[in-house]
Scaffold this motif. Sequence first.
Motif, PDB file in Angstrom:
ATOM      1  N   ILE A 156      11.866 -64.508  31.699  1.00  0.00           N
ATOM      2  CA  ILE A 156      10.822 -63.501  31.925  1.00  0.00           C
ATOM      3  C   ILE A 156       9.909 -63.902  33.078  1.00  0.00           C
ATOM      4  N   TRP A 157       9.437 -65.157  33.046  1.00  0.00           N
ATOM      5  CA  TRP A 157       8.458 -65.549  34.067  1.00  0.00           C
ATOM      6  C   TRP A 157       9.034 -66.466  35.144  1.00  0.00           C
ATOM      7  N   VAL A 184      18.858 -65.850   7.243  1.00  0.00           N
ATOM      8  CA  VAL A 184      18.843 -64.417   6.928  1.00  0.00           C
ATOM      9  C   VAL A 184      20.153 -64.038   6.256  1.00  0.00           C
ATOM     10  N   ASP A 185      20.124 -62.906   5.543  1.00  0.00           N
ATOM     11  CA  ASP A 185      21.363 -62.268   5.124  1.00  0.00           C
ATOM     12  C   ASP A 185      21.789 -61.407   6.288  1.00  0.00           C
ATOM     13  N   TRP A 186      22.891 -61.805   6.911  1.00  0.00           N
ATOM     14  CA  TRP A 186      23.223 -61.148   8.172  1.00  0.00           C
ATOM     15  C   TRP A 186      23.888 -59.801   7.929  1.00  0.00           C
ATOM     16  N   ILE A 187      24.954 -59.819   7.167  1.00  0.00           N
ATOM     17  CA  ILE A 187      25.697 -58.581   6.936  1.00  0.00           C
ATOM     18  C   ILE A 187      25.914 -58.441   5.441  1.00  0.00           C
ATOM     19  N   THR A 188      25.575 -57.294   4.889  1.00  0.00           N
ATOM     20  CA  THR A 188      25.876 -57.024   3.498  1.00  0.00           C
ATOM     21  C   THR A 188      26.530 -55.664   3.422  1.00  0.00           C
ATOM     22  N   TRP A 208      23.297 -66.398   6.810  1.00  0.00           N
ATOM     23  CA  TRP A 208      23.281 -67.385   7.877  1.00  0.00           C
ATOM     24  C   TRP A 208      22.258 -68.437   7.525  1.00  0.00           C
ATOM     25  N   ILE A 225      26.717 -21.491  22.349  1.00  0.00           N
ATOM     26  CA  ILE A 225      25.630 -22.423  22.042  1.00  0.00           C
ATOM     27  C   ILE A 225      24.446 -22.180  22.965  1.00  0.00           C
ATOM     28  N   GLN A 226      24.750 -22.022  24.250  1.00  0.00           N
ATOM     29  CA  GLN A 226      23.658 -21.749  25.203  1.00  0.00           C
ATOM     30  C   GLN A 226      22.943 -20.461  24.829  1.00  0.00           C
ATOM     31  N   ALA A 261      20.916 -20.838  21.780  1.00  0.00           N
ATOM     32  CA  ALA A 261      19.678 -21.541  22.092  1.00  0.00           C
ATOM     33  C   ALA A 261      18.683 -20.600  22.757  1.00  0.00           C
ATOM     34  N   LEU A 264      17.326 -18.208  20.166  1.00  0.00           N
ATOM     35  CA  LEU A 264      16.339 -18.815  19.281  1.00  0.00           C
ATOM     36  C   LEU A 264      15.044 -19.086  20.035  1.00  0.00           C
ATOM     37  N   ARG A 265      15.192 -19.380  21.324  1.00  0.00           N
ATOM     38  CA  ARG A 265      14.026 -19.717  22.115  1.00  0.00           C
ATOM     39  C   ARG A 265      13.092 -18.529  22.215  1.00  0.00           C
ATOM     40  N   ILE A 270      12.046 -17.883   0.478  1.00  0.00           N
ATOM     41  CA  ILE A 270      12.115 -18.833  -0.633  1.00  0.00           C
ATOM     42  C   ILE A 270      11.825 -18.130  -1.949  1.00  0.00           C
ATOM     43  N   LEU A 286      17.607 -25.083  -2.156  1.00  0.00           N
ATOM     44  CA  LEU A 286      16.507 -24.800  -1.232  1.00  0.00           C
ATOM     45  C   LEU A 286      16.343 -25.943  -0.221  1.00  0.00           C
ATOM     46  N   ILE A 337      19.788 -27.342  18.477  1.00  0.00           N
ATOM     47  CA  ILE A 337      20.324 -26.354  19.422  1.00  0.00           C
ATOM     48  C   ILE A 337      19.261 -25.912  20.405  1.00  0.00           C
ATOM     49  N   THR A 366      20.182 -55.580   7.588  1.00  0.00           N
ATOM     50  CA  THR A 366      20.323 -55.733   6.141  1.00  0.00           C
ATOM     51  C   THR A 366      19.030 -56.170   5.454  1.00  0.00           C
TER      52      THR A 366
END
Lengths: 709, 482
Positions: A33-34, A77-81, A89, A671-672, A675, A678-679, A700, B272, B286, B467
């Motif tokens: 870094i330095w 540490v517990d590396w992967i479980t 480790w 899709i366009q 979008a 919706l816009r 609802i 819901l 989207i 983890t």
Amino acid sequence: MLFGETTTTGPTFFALAPLVLLFPLLGLLINLIWGGRLPEKAIGGIASGAVGLTFGVAILQMLSLFSHPEGTVIPLVDWITIGELNISWGIQVDTLSVTMMLVVSGVGCLIHIYAIAYMHDDVRLNGDPARYRRFFVFFNLFILAMMTLVSADNYLMLFVGWEGVGLCSYLLIGFWYDKGKDGIGNALAGNKAFITNRIGDFGFLLAAFTMFGLFGSFDFDQVFGQVEQVAELLPTGILLITIFMLIGVTGKSAQLPLYVWLPDAMAGPTPVSALIHAATMVTAGVYLITRSHPLYAVVPQAQSLVAWVGTLTALFAATIAIAQFDIKKVLAYSTISQLGFMVAAVGMGAYVPGMFHLVTHAFFKALLFLSSGSVIQGVERGLHEVEHHHKGKHSAGHHLDPQDMRNMGGLRERMPTTFWVYLIGALALAGIMPLAGFWSKDEILLKASYKDVRLYTLLSIAAFFTAFYMARQIILVFFGKPRSEAAAYASESPKLITIPLIILAVLSVFGGALNLPGIHAFGHWLEHTVHHVPGVKGGVELPEFSLQVAAISTGIALLAIILGWLIYARWGETLQKEKKPYVDPLELTAKPIFSVLTNKYWVDELYWALLVNPYKAFSRWLAEQVDWRFWHDWLHDAVLVNGFKRLTVLLAQPIDLGIIDGIANGLATLIQGGAAYLRRFQTGYVRNYALAVFFGVVAIMSYLIFVLR
Amino acid sequence: MWADRLAVLPVIVIGAWAVLLTVADLYIPEHRRRITAILAALGLIVGLVVNLFIQRHNPQTAYFGLAIADGFSSFLNVLFLLSGLLGIAVAHGYLQRQNIARSEYYSLLLFSISGMMLMGMAADLIIVFIALELLSIPLYVMAGFHRDRLDSEEAALKYFLLGAFAGGFVVYGIALIYGATGSTRIAAILSAVQSGSASPILLTVGAALILVGLGFKVAAVPFHMWTPDVYQGAPSSVTAFMAVGAKAAGFAALLRVFLLAFPTLSDKLVPLLWALAALTMIVGNIVAIVQSNIKRLLAYSSIAHAGYILMATVTLGQSRLMADAAAAALFYLLAYLLTNFGAWAVVIALEREEGKGLSIQDYAGLGKKYPALAAAMSVFMLSLIGVPPTVGFLGKFYLFRAVLEGGFVGLAVIGVLTSLVSAYYYLRVVVVMYMQEGEPVVNRDALLHWTAALSAIAVLALSLFATPLFQWATQATLYAAQ
């Protein structure tokens, strides 16, 4: 307090063990870094200081082990479980791992200090001072990876370190990646080391997978605890593991048949050769086998295979070293040969002598490499001198190779300190009493003498060649008259370089005291960890001194030295007066044999002919015939494209355009368009937003009315 | 009584610190505004230390069961306090550059954080509402902090009006639930429901109304409309803080109230919640595609991520899975915190006065001119997509796993497909940075660059050691106050 003594009281510093990883990490981060704004001295100081502190922590671990020799595991540490698989480790602190930590950080610290001065000149000679910082960042990264390797408490973390040191090795061999033969020589050397090691690593991975399949764990404790059960059920399984592991060892520790990368690795700067390719990384294979001794103990076949691989390597490499002219190449083959001794030792079950030789070898081989660096820079300074002050007088100096021993000679007077430490290192390597190498090599030979007389004979011959090529090197470099202008004007290196050399020389003289016959301090120290040797109950085998074996090995060494003296000092001197370019006396008398050795038995060429070229040809065939001509030209162009063209002709164009294009473009527009649609709801008016919330509530509620009814 | 105070000590510390900071600020001279920021950060650090010390495995209720301190709340406290610290880091230089450096900013920030922390501890619906207001009102003010600019004022007013509107739904919902069960305590509601004495219609409608109100806070579709406008109009440092803190607080309440109080309503509520999550993921991702302003892009991204976290709630009623799903949501929030603050730090680094430097086109050439910053931004974008080895990948991994174990394959498929869509707009930023020529202007602000760098490192590093972190989140299980 002696090594072997144990007391029940005393403070423990086990909790500090993770610092062996933290300090090098901090060192490399600070420089990363330095480092750009720091002066060179500060960069080197930080890097060396970090390794020095690591050494301090290792010392504290050693002190703690005096009172608690059983050691401990500090969980990190517990590396992967994932499901049943749990890989944690932790830092393994026991007498074996701490021995490695001490060697790596102790010798590493000295080499770091040496490199402060060496790299100062090296970056200038190579014309890129900006790489000074990069060197120390890589160097600290190496220490970090090596510490991960030796401190791991399971095979997977050991593999992480194993790969890490491989990466650092690659980075540092190719440190001047734009230099070397044709501008890519060094880069190719790095590639060679990396690829060869990948083959070995593949073996390691197979070993690890098989191990997980059989034991369900990577942890040392759990694996070793189940060895006896598994050995009864499935002995071939363990045999497979140990042999796969041996493949890994032959890669990392440069044994037959994967040793070919190590001589090329000398393309790296000299401190790299000393630290990585002599003292520490290449000994990782010896450590791995010693660590895995409970596995090897139940499969004698694998053990003897290891012993034979080591012995043959020791002999094979020692013969090549005789006929090399590059000062570092001689040492490189010598390293391969000495690693062969260690591997042979651990293969014979002589773990203490093997590890002992690892430690002493780290001292004297680091010393030899660093001194050779001092020699090379001395010659380069001489070269500089010649070019600047004696212009026109001698123009051949331009293409002079400062590493070629044929251009040296007589350096004893120009570089006295370097000469003396070099001599000590060479005598230690040759096995002259009472230097360190004698004691450790003697133990290996002693073990071999009652294990298998064939191994003993071959190793003794290798020891003879060892003493011979070292005598040759000393005479060629330091004695006689200078054979080039550069050698005549060579000058001694600065203090920062010679002081680490002197310390290492002292260690090379007195290192044998670690495990003197009768006391066996080192043996008693290791037996707390290494205690599964078959045929020996409750501890490691501590061979007693045999005067006969010692006398024979000393006699062999002395004989070789005298022979070397006669050939190179006496005969060579007279030859030199007649012929201008230096010719090796052996070359004159036994040219065919000598050129076989100079060309390293053409093993590289053999590998090219047998493996690399066929592989390349196969790739080319795949690329040109299968991929290009068959797949692309015929299948793709003729069958697919033409077929498709015909298909499109058959089908009406409107269908083609309408459906194929329609789907492709349609998806994107959908899709366009969605979008954009919706816009449009995003009007910016609060009332509309509130309305949206309200609609949501209405939706609802209508749903709830529907379900609650 | 002392035990009660001890249990909620982190909230007390932050609240009291905020009050004291407001007073102390009067005596700090104008040109020494840095001191206020440092003091505020110090308060948050004190809060973190206190939270660490009183962290307990046994849940501790306080004030007659109004509040509860458990693993869940202390995990969230860390989250909120961290977001406060990062919020100060990104704000300090920014406020000065925008000429809105008024020191009440930090007091407001602390007040809002105390509200968020209270939200995490709430064991009573009344406390949920109080906390909601306590965290929202400072945010309304902060959104309008740039009072010279029209869009900042507009953002504040919109946020306030719609927030009040949504708050109304929450109160109405609480009232209905009180009517149905005779209590506002979560534990009491649960026992009333289990004994069968509660009116199911009132209860369900009440729960749905609370869902609307909290859905507004976390920006779930269709209650999300305010988000892009407010995120864009508010000062960027406020947006960064709001996007993480307010969302996390909303989810804290949502998880605690719904998973603890309404598991028996799962047959009615789960469809819901399912629809809400799916809709939020689809619409958020989207609409984000067509955005050209980075702040609006991140606003829709924030909506989309709310959808992912909402997926955790569909495990409602499956008691074996709920704890895992809650842990996955907590982990996702932490991942989102790191990634989001990092991304906002980069945005703020490029933002100039008068709202310039916010178009995605302004990032062109960043890869060449400021490689470190561009690399960090790429890391954040990859983490938002959920590509390994970033912490965002693991967040999605744990969430999808919980959802799949709950049997909601359809929802998981929607989640995967929408995150595929999201790659399009996140990667566009990367493409613009590296593959288009440009002359980006970056502010010299060391704090910002450090925030971006450290976040990027954390995003990468934590993915390797996820983890332990996930286990910590798993231990942060929910408890209902007795």
